[in-house]
Design an enzyme around this catalytic site. Structure first.
Site, PDB file in Angstrom:
ATOM      1  N   GLY A 179       0.252  -1.177  -5.930  1.00 37.38           N
ATOM      2  CA  GLY A 179      -0.863  -1.980  -5.324  1.00 37.38           C
ATOM      3  C   GLY A 179      -2.267  -1.229  -5.713  1.00 37.38           C
ATOM      4  CB  CYS A 180      -5.352  -3.049  -6.099  1.00 34.38           C
ATOM      5  SG  CYS A 180      -5.703  -3.999  -4.657  1.00 34.38           S
ATOM      6  CG  PHE A 181      -6.434  -1.300  -0.781  1.00 34.04           C
ATOM      7  CD1 PHE A 181      -7.833  -1.164  -0.874  1.00 34.04           C
ATOM      8  CD2 PHE A 181      -6.060  -2.572  -0.331  1.00 34.04           C
ATOM      9  CE1 PHE A 181      -8.847  -1.915  -0.399  1.00 34.04           C
ATOM     10  CE2 PHE A 181      -6.950  -3.647   0.201  1.00 34.04           C
ATOM     11  CZ  PHE A 181      -8.483  -3.134   0.026  1.00 34.04           C
ATOM     12  N   PRO A 182      -3.598   1.473  -2.949  1.00 35.83           N
ATOM     13  CG  PRO A 182      -1.257   0.857  -2.085  1.00 35.83           C
ATOM     14  CD  PRO A 182      -2.459   0.284  -2.654  1.00 35.83           C
ATOM     15  CB  THR A 183      -4.125   2.589  -7.846  1.00 37.36           C
ATOM     16  OG1 THR A 183      -2.893   1.763  -8.095  1.00 37.36           O
ATOM     17  CG2 THR A 183      -4.553   3.308  -8.992  1.00 37.36           C
TER      18      THR A 183
END
Length: 345
Positions: free
Chosen positions: A150-154
């Protein structure tokens, strides 16, 4: 040797168009088929007119995938839909990069708890490799199925993983405060992403319950061997693209700026897409690119380690990272096709 054949399933969204934008300039691949069941029979440029005169392939139904001899298939499908394709195609010759959240977590039970959606292919969790190259490169190279992060997790995992792995932070005090552009919500209109709501406004959402919380927590735990607890709060910015995440952690030993710099350099100095910067980064420093810019500092007054990381949510947070994973899976140079200069201003 000829070019690798690529299929893209789900072309109508932002991620699908970003995949095309990157892949049409990739020297080692060609897009053989691109699907969009809802717009079948139209051309790609009917959905994404910015590609006029550049890429005007026809949009076909998902069943056309089986008629092509492909090397990689990208799934740019919604959560809860990708699992059906993987279930039906995991035994095919091509490899799969899934950009949804259907196989990012550890089990169907965890998925159903956070996504509030039934999961119908438990075997996929055993096959899937979490696609963050900076942490799991060797596994990605051998994978048949990659779960693109996911974008936030990256943005959060890149900031937290080295500190937790080194054991220098309190694993029960991990705070992630993130801000995102509106494209993170997809291209379908929603009440909370309507222009009059977003413009000249700033809101928090998913407080305590956002599904990316467990993704961050599970991945940094698997990488470090710790059992941490993450508090994650996302916010919606009145901008189109980009993520800025600030993390706050408490050290468990004496910490200095020099120690932080050493740790992050040891982990990321040779990474092609992580740039360690010496001043607080901004969204436009990475706009349109696969870079993640990371800044770390220590506040002696509050005894707090602060990191700030920025990515483009549609590139390093989605399509660009998917291409980075593809390069690894096909044994290509990892940065091939991703030499994109940030667009600023």
């Amino acid at each position: 040797m000829g070019k690798y054949k690529i299929g893209i399933v789900g072309a109508t969204g932002y991620t699908g168009s970003e995949l095309v934008r990157i892949l049409i300039n990739h020297p080692s691949v060609e897009i053989s088929v691109i699907t969009a069941d809802s717009r079948k029979g139209e051309r790609f440029i009917d959905v994404h007119p910015q590609f006029q005169g550049i890429f005007d392939a026809p949009l076909v139904g998902i069943e056309e995938i089986d008629k092509h001899k492909l090397d990689i298939v990208f799934l740019a499908l919604p959560h809860g839909v990708s699992m059906d394709f993987v279930k039906d195609h995991l035994d095919r010759d091509f490899k799969i990069v899934d950009l949804s959240g259907d196989f990012r977590l550890s089990s169907p039970d965890v998925y159903e708890s956070w996504y509030k959606n039934d999961h119908n292919f438990a075997e996929g969790f055993e096959a899937a490799v979490f696609g963050l190259p900076e942490l799991f490169r060797s596994k990605i190279k051998k994978a048949k199925l990659v779960a693109n992060p996911g974008c936030f997790p990256t943005s959060a995992i890149l900031a937290l993983a080295p500190l937790l792995k080194e054991g220098i932070i309190d694993k029960d005090h991990l705070i992630v405060d993130s801000k995102t552009g509106v494209t993170g919500a997809g291209n379908k209109a929603k009440p909370n992403t309507h222009f009059p709501v977003v413009n000249d406004n700033f809101t928090a959402y998913g407080v305590k319950t956002h599904r990316h919380t467990i993704e961050i927590q599970e991945v940094i735990n698997a990488y470090s061997g710790a059992e941490s607890s993450v508090l994650f709060t996302p916010h919606l910015l009145p901008v189109d693209r980009g993520i800025l995440s600030t993390t706050y952690t408490k050290p468990t030993q004496e910490v200095s700026e020099d120690l932080l710099n050493k740790i992050f350099k040891d982990y990321y100095n040779n990474e092609p897409f992580v740039r360690l910067v010496d001043q607080v980064p901004s969204l436009k420093q990475v706009r349109g690119t696969n870079f993640a810019d990371l800044y770390a500092t220590y506040d002696d007054r509050t005894k707090t380690i602060i990191t700030v990381s920025v990515i483009d949510n549609l590139v390093k947070g989605a399509a660009g990272q998917a291409v980075q994973n593809m390069n690894l899976m096909l044994d290509l140079d990892e940065d091939e096709g991703l030499a994109i200069v940030p667009l600023q201003p």
